[in-house]
Each structure stands twice: as structure tokens, then as C-alpha cells.
Scaffold this motif. Structure first.
Motif, PDB file in Angstrom:
ATOM      1  N   ALA A  19       0.831  -1.208   0.000  1.00 46.58           N
ATOM      2  CA  ALA A  19       0.000   0.000   0.000  1.00 46.58           C
ATOM      3  C   ALA A  19       0.862   1.253   0.000  1.00 46.58           C
ATOM      4  N   ALA A  20       1.933   1.255   0.796  1.00 46.43           N
ATOM      5  CA  ALA A  20       2.813   2.424   0.871  1.00 46.43           C
ATOM      6  C   ALA A  20       3.487   2.692  -0.473  1.00 46.43           C
ATOM      7  N   ILE A  21       3.861   1.638  -1.173  1.00 47.20           N
ATOM      8  CA  ILE A  21       4.480   1.810  -2.496  1.00 47.20           C
ATOM      9  C   ILE A  21       3.521   2.525  -3.438  1.00 47.20           C
ATOM     10  N   GLU A  22       2.244   2.170  -3.387  1.00 42.12           N
ATOM     11  CA  GLU A  22       1.251   2.802  -4.266  1.00 42.12           C
ATOM     12  C   GLU A  22       0.981   4.247  -3.867  1.00 42.12           C
ATOM     13  N   THR A  23       0.798   4.501  -2.584  1.00 47.83           N
ATOM     14  CA  THR A  23       0.437   5.864  -2.162  1.00 47.83           C
ATOM     15  C   THR A  23       1.585   6.847  -2.399  1.00 47.83           C
ATOM     16  N   THR A  24       2.803   6.417  -2.143  1.00 44.01           N
ATOM     17  CA  THR A  24       3.934   7.329  -2.375  1.00 44.01           C
ATOM     18  C   THR A  24       4.185   7.529  -3.862  1.00 44.01           C
ATOM     19  N   LYS A  25       3.932   6.499  -4.647  1.00 45.45           N
ATOM     20  CA  LYS A  25       4.116   6.628  -6.101  1.00 45.45           C
ATOM     21  C   LYS A  25       3.219   7.718  -6.670  1.00 45.45           C
ATOM     22  N   HIS A  26       2.060   7.915  -6.057  1.00 46.66           N
ATOM     23  CA  HIS A  26       1.120   8.921  -6.545  1.00 46.66           C
ATOM     24  C   HIS A  26       1.149  10.197  -5.707  1.00 46.66           C
ATOM     25  N   GLY A  27       2.239  10.387  -4.963  1.00 50.31           N
ATOM     26  CA  GLY A  27       2.478  11.677  -4.334  1.00 50.31           C
ATOM     27  C   GLY A  27       1.839  11.922  -2.997  1.00 50.31           C
ATOM     28  N   ALA A 285     -14.611  -5.859   5.471  1.00 46.37           N
ATOM     29  CA  ALA A 285     -14.181  -4.781   4.570  1.00 46.37           C
ATOM     30  C   ALA A 285     -14.481  -5.174   3.132  1.00 46.37           C
ATOM     31  N   ASP A 286     -14.636  -4.180   2.263  1.00 51.49           N
ATOM     32  CA  ASP A 286     -14.870  -4.475   0.851  1.00 51.49           C
ATOM     33  C   ASP A 286     -13.544  -4.671   0.118  1.00 51.49           C
ATOM     34  N   MET A 287     -13.603  -4.861  -1.188  1.00 52.42           N
ATOM     35  CA  MET A 287     -12.398  -5.151  -1.966  1.00 52.42           C
ATOM     36  C   MET A 287     -11.362  -4.041  -1.856  1.00 52.42           C
ATOM     37  N   TRP A 288     -11.823  -2.806  -1.612  1.00 49.06           N
ATOM     38  CA  TRP A 288     -10.911  -1.665  -1.520  1.00 49.06           C
ATOM     39  C   TRP A 288     -10.512  -1.374  -0.074  1.00 49.06           C
ATOM     40  N   ALA A 295     -12.944   6.432   6.558  1.00 49.48           N
ATOM     41  CA  ALA A 295     -11.521   6.808   6.587  1.00 49.48           C
ATOM     42  C   ALA A 295     -10.631   5.780   7.276  1.00 49.48           C
ATOM     43  N   ILE A 296     -11.181   4.653   7.720  1.00 46.60           N
ATOM     44  CA  ILE A 296     -10.357   3.570   8.264  1.00 46.60           C
ATOM     45  C   ILE A 296     -10.481   2.366   7.344  1.00 46.60           C
ATOM     46  N   ARG A 297      -9.356   1.941   6.821  1.00 49.59           N
ATOM     47  CA  ARG A 297      -9.315   0.814   5.890  1.00 49.59           C
ATOM     48  C   ARG A 297      -8.435  -0.300   6.445  1.00 49.59           C
ATOM     49  N   GLY A 315      -3.079  -4.943  -0.390  1.00 47.22           N
ATOM     50  CA  GLY A 315      -2.411  -3.689  -0.055  1.00 47.22           C
ATOM     51  C   GLY A 315      -2.333  -2.754  -1.242  1.00 47.22           C
ATOM     52  N   SER A 316      -1.999  -3.281  -2.416  1.00 46.45           N
ATOM     53  CA  SER A 316      -1.936  -2.446  -3.619  1.00 46.45           C
ATOM     54  C   SER A 316      -3.313  -1.886  -3.978  1.00 46.45           C
ATOM     55  N   LEU A 317      -4.355  -2.726  -3.884  1.00 46.01           N
ATOM     56  CA  LEU A 317      -5.704  -2.267  -4.206  1.00 46.01           C
ATOM     57  C   LEU A 317      -6.157  -1.159  -3.264  1.00 46.01           C
ATOM     58  N   VAL A 318      -5.901  -1.336  -1.983  1.00 45.62           N
ATOM     59  CA  VAL A 318      -6.300  -0.316  -1.016  1.00 45.62           C
ATOM     60  C   VAL A 318      -5.506   0.969  -1.243  1.00 45.62           C
ATOM     61  N   GLY A 319      -4.207   0.826  -1.512  1.00 46.74           N
ATOM     62  CA  GLY A 319      -3.394   2.012  -1.791  1.00 46.74           C
ATOM     63  C   GLY A 319      -3.909   2.787  -2.992  1.00 46.74           C
ATOM     64  N   LEU A 320      -4.300   2.062  -4.035  1.00 50.31           N
ATOM     65  CA  LEU A 320      -4.837   2.720  -5.230  1.00 50.31           C
ATOM     66  C   LEU A 320      -6.155   3.437  -4.939  1.00 50.31           C
ATOM     67  N   ASP A 321      -7.013   2.810  -4.123  1.00 47.05           N
ATOM     68  CA  ASP A 321      -8.293   3.462  -3.846  1.00 47.05           C
ATOM     69  C   ASP A 321      -8.130   4.654  -2.915  1.00 47.05           C
ATOM     70  N   ILE A 322      -7.139   4.608  -2.038  1.00 44.62           N
ATOM     71  CA  ILE A 322      -6.838   5.792  -1.224  1.00 44.62           C
ATOM     72  C   ILE A 322      -6.412   6.945  -2.128  1.00 44.62           C
TER      73      ILE A 322
END
Length: 461
Positions: A19-27, A285-288, A295-297, A315-322
Motif C-alpha cells: 500500500a505504501a508503495i502505491e500511495t507514495t508513487k502517486h504523491g 471490509a470491501d475489496m478496496w 476513513a479507516i481501511r 495492499g496495492s488495491l487499497v493504496g490505489l483506492d486511497i
């Protein structure tokens, strides 16, 4: 450290790192908190530094590239951080004897799973430990249990431990399997799903074959007890085919499956659901990763145990939806980037019913004998607790108020599941009607001085 973040992730296992890799990749500014000194979680413990990386199998080695990408992604990783309270926009944690609070726009709880505690008579003796604990010692410190070893239980970690002990030439006296043959037959109904991950399925079959061929295996073992036999020695007695038998060993490894680590999600007051086959609660929890609390995932095994590959995908899916939620991606962009991870997650979920049924715990194994210590912190036996339940106690919180199980250092982490099983059996209640202890802050023991000195980004306590 800054006091405000876009995302705070609790747990640096495969789900949290992905998840962290995805969120930081998008700033997005991302803070990752973990109790351990290195990223990896339980499954990838010490994967970035372990000298045994190539000896413990490809599943473990696959965690090193992930850990390296995480450490290079730009997220701030705070090791040795114990999160002890949480709300949708604020996290409190203790690190190096100092507590502090940080604010955030989104929280991701990726606290993973834990080995199911099974209170057997003698499980508190020196030399008796969980199979998962032995695995952690091997990965983090290259330590092996003293032989001869007896393995007891039902679950994939029993097979993994047996294979590792044979590889490192640690003598194994016997493997006592507590599962039922009927479970294997029932699992055949889900065989089609097992082939959704053929390599993983065949790897498991290979571990089972190695265990059956290289060790003395005893099936249908029950009423297992450990006693101190001599200094440094243990006597293990059990009932199997042919009656009561005993074994001598220096170490006993116990394992009755893996369950979600739900204390932090209960503290956050998220809705939970019951896994009937594996008999544990996990966050809903749902898929995301969105829970019942805005605000809690969640991501990974905290939302249902499915293993490291599924946790990375989640983790990647949740990071992308965040990223979508915070305006860094459109829905179409999120869906396009999520395609591969959704396929991976589908395959993992297709396999899980087979595993859950095959390794379903035997209900009688989860009912502790009267002399077994259930609450290690308060040294309360099953017999003592059953007497109070029989007098009219119907909930774990009620028993906690009357007898103090769950009020010690671990805050019910070790005794919660056993208490639920005892109340359900004694009072004739369905397990799914009995939630675990209500989690309260602080989630971990704190010094009063920490609370007095603590200042959050907004105000002081």
C-alpha cells in the motif's frame, strides 16, 4: 517528525508495504508504523537481512524485493512503534519510551495475523512454544529448537516446521496431527478452487509428502498434555489409536492454525464477521479495504487470513483506492492499475475455501482441559473460569469483569479465543453470537510518564 500525513499505515508486512508503495508513487505523504525493527511482518520477518534467505524457500525469498522497493519508495518508516489508540483521523503510538499522536486523512490497518493460542495442559512450560514462534526465531536470529522435537496440531505451519527441521537435521520424535480425515474429504468439494493457484497447491502437497515420508506421523491425536520430565526434558502424553501413549522431547511446537489479529480493528470499532470454518473473527471490509468506519481501511490477513500473496494484492488495491479518494487518481485510472492485483486476489480467494476446510480445527482441541492455564497473565485455569461461567456468565467482557482474564499485559490476546469457546460450550451459545473482549486504549502497556509528557499535533493530554 511531521504531525500531519495523508496516509498512516499500521503494519509493515506485505499488505502495508504494498500500500505504501502505491500511495507514495502517486504523491501522498505516507507514514508506516510497525512494532518490529525491520519491515516484513511475520511472514517476511527479517527478510531484508536474513542470511538464510535462500534456504527458507522461494515464498520467503519473494519478500526481499518487496521490502527493498518499500524502503526506497519514499514512505517514512518508523520501526519499534507500538500503536495504542486510533481514531479515523488520528493515531497514537509509543516509540523509544515516548508517546505521540499524528493526524492523517486516511488510516490503513494492516496488522496481519497471529498464531491461534491453544491452551493445553503444560503449554506454559519451558520448551513449549508455537510453531510460528519457532519460525520467527529461525528467520530473525537463525535459531533452531533443541531436539528431539514433537510437533502437535493442525495447519500449514506444522508442515513447514517439519520440512525445516529435517533440512537442518534437528531430530523430530513425532508429528501429532489433530485434524480429522473427514476435513480432507470435505475439502475435495473445493478442489476446483485449489487449481486456481496450481504452483502454491503443489508446493503444499510437496511439504505434506516430505513430512509423511521423513517423520513419524500420528493421525487423530487428542487429549494432548505436556509435563516436565527432567531438567530440559518434556513428557508428551496423548490419546491415539491403541490408547494412551507418551513421548519424550526437549521441545514441543504447537500449532492450530492462524487467525486475524483483530485487537486494533476492534479498538477502532469496525464491524467484524465470523469465519465459521476456521472459528475466528475478522474485520469486515470491501475489496478496496473500506470498513464500517469512514476513513479507516484494512488490508491483508487482518481482514481474513489468505497469505502473503493475497496480502500484497490487497495492499496495492487499497493504496490505489486511497489515491482515488484523495484526488490523485480517477476511478478509471484506479481500475486500470488494479487489473492485475484483482486477478491475483481472485485466485487467492478461490483457493481459500479448500485450505480453510482442509485445516479446519477440531472443536474439542479448542476446549481447554480444566487444569490448563488459559490466561497466562493472571494465571487462571480453565477450571476456575468454567466455574464462574456456570454461575451465569454469558459474555467474555462479563467474565473479564468477574475473574480478570484479559486484564493482563497481553490484554486478552492469548486467552480471548479460548474464553469464547468455553462460554459457547458451557452456555450452549452459538460462537458467532460471542464477540471477543472489547478493546480499550492503551492497546499496549504504557508508562504513566509517557501519557503525562505526550503532546499531539493539536493539543496536549
Amino acid at each position: 517528525m511531521r504531525n500531519s500525513w495523508d496516509v498512516v499505515i499500521v503494519g509493515a508486512g506485505p499488505a502495508g508495504m504494498s500500500a505504501a508503495i502505491e500511495t507514495t508513487k502517486h504523491g501522498l505523504s505516507t507514514l508506516v508504523l510497525d512494532r518490529q525493527i525491520e519491515p516484513g511482518g511475520q511472514i517476511f520477518r527479517s527478510v531484508a537481512s536474513s542470511p538464510l534467505i535462500h534456504e527458507l524457500g522461494g515464498d520467503y525469498a519473494a519478500g526481499r524485493p518487496l521490502a527493498q522497493r518499500f524502503l526506497a519508495c519514499g514512505a517514512q518508516f518508523e520501526a519499534g512503534a507500538n500503536v495504542w489508540d486510533i481514531s479515523p483521523d488520528q493515531i497514537y503510538f509509543s516509540q523509544n519510551g515516548r508517546s505521540q499522536g499524528v493526524r492523517c486523512r486516511q488510516v490503513l490497518l494492516a496488522s496481519g495475523a497471529m498464531e491461534r493460542p491453544v491452551p493445553l495442559p503444560g503449554w506454559t512450560l519451558p520448551g513449549v512454544m508455537g510453531s510460528g514462534a519457532s519460525d520467527v526465531l529461525l528467520k530473525s536470529a537463525s535459531l533452531l529448537p533443541q531436539g528431539p522435537v514433537v510437533l502437535c496440531g493442525n495447519g500449514p505451519l506444522i508442515l513447514q516446521a517439519a520440512v525445516h527441521l529435517h533440512h537442518y537435521k534437528v531430530p523430530v520424535r513425532a508429528v501429532l496431527f489433530t485434524g480429522r480425515l473427514r476435513n480432507a474429504l470435505l475439502a475435495m468439494r473445493h478442489m476446483a478452487g485449489a487449481f486456481a493457484r496450481p504452483a502454491y497447491f503443489l508446493h503444499g502437497m510437496s511439504m505434506a509428502a516430505q513430512t509423511f515420508l521423513k517423520h513419524k506421523c500420528i493421525f487423530g491425536a487428542h487429549d494432548i498434555r505436556m509435563e516436565q520430565d527432567s531438567p530440559g526434558g518434556l513428557k508428551i502424553s496423548y490419546t491415539g489409536r491403541g490408547g494412551r501413549k507418551t513421548l519424550a522431547a526437549a521441545t514441543v511446537l504447537l500449532h492450530e492454525g492462524v487467525i486475524s489479529e483483530s485487537r486494533i480493528t476492534r479498538l477502532a470499532r469496525c464491524r467484524h464477521q465470523w469465519n465459521e470454518r476456521q472459528r475466528y473473527w475478522h474485520v469486515s471490509a470491501d475489496m478496496w479495504g473500506q470498513t464500517s468506519v469512514p476513513a479507516i481501511r484494512t488490508a491483508g490477513d487482518v481482514a481474513g487470513v489468505r497469505g502473503a500473496v493475497a496480502a500484497q494484492a490487497e495492499g496495492s488495491l487499497v493504496g490505489l483506492d486511497i489515491c482515488r479518494e484523495l484526488g490523485r487518481l480517477t476511478t478509471a485510472q484506479r481500475d486500470a492499475e488494479a487489473t492485475f492485483c484483482r486477478r491475483v486476489l481472485w485466485r487467492c480467494r478461490a483457493l481459500q475455501p479448500f485450505l480453510d476446510q482442509y485445516f479446519a480445527p477440531l472443536p474439542s482441541m479448542l476446549q481447554p482441559a480444566d487444569e490448563a492455564v488459559v490466561c497466562r497473565c493472571e494465571e487462571l485455569t480453565a477450571g476456575q473460569l468454567r466455574k464462574i461461567v456456570q454461575q451465569g456468565c454469558y459474555t467474555p467482557d462479563g467474565l473479564k469483569a468477574q475473574a480478570r482474564p484479559g486484564m493482563g499485559t497481553c490484554q486478552g490476546r492469548m486467552c480471548g479465543s479460548a474464553v469464547v469457546e468455553m462460554i459457547a460450550q458451557t452456555q450452549g451459545l452459538p460462537l458467532e453470537s460471542l464477540p471477543l473482549y472489547t478493546a480499550q486504549p492503551p492497546l499496549f502497556p504504557l508508562r504513566i510518564g509517557e501519557l503525562v509528557a505526550m503532546r499531539s499535533s493539536a493539543d496536549s493530554l
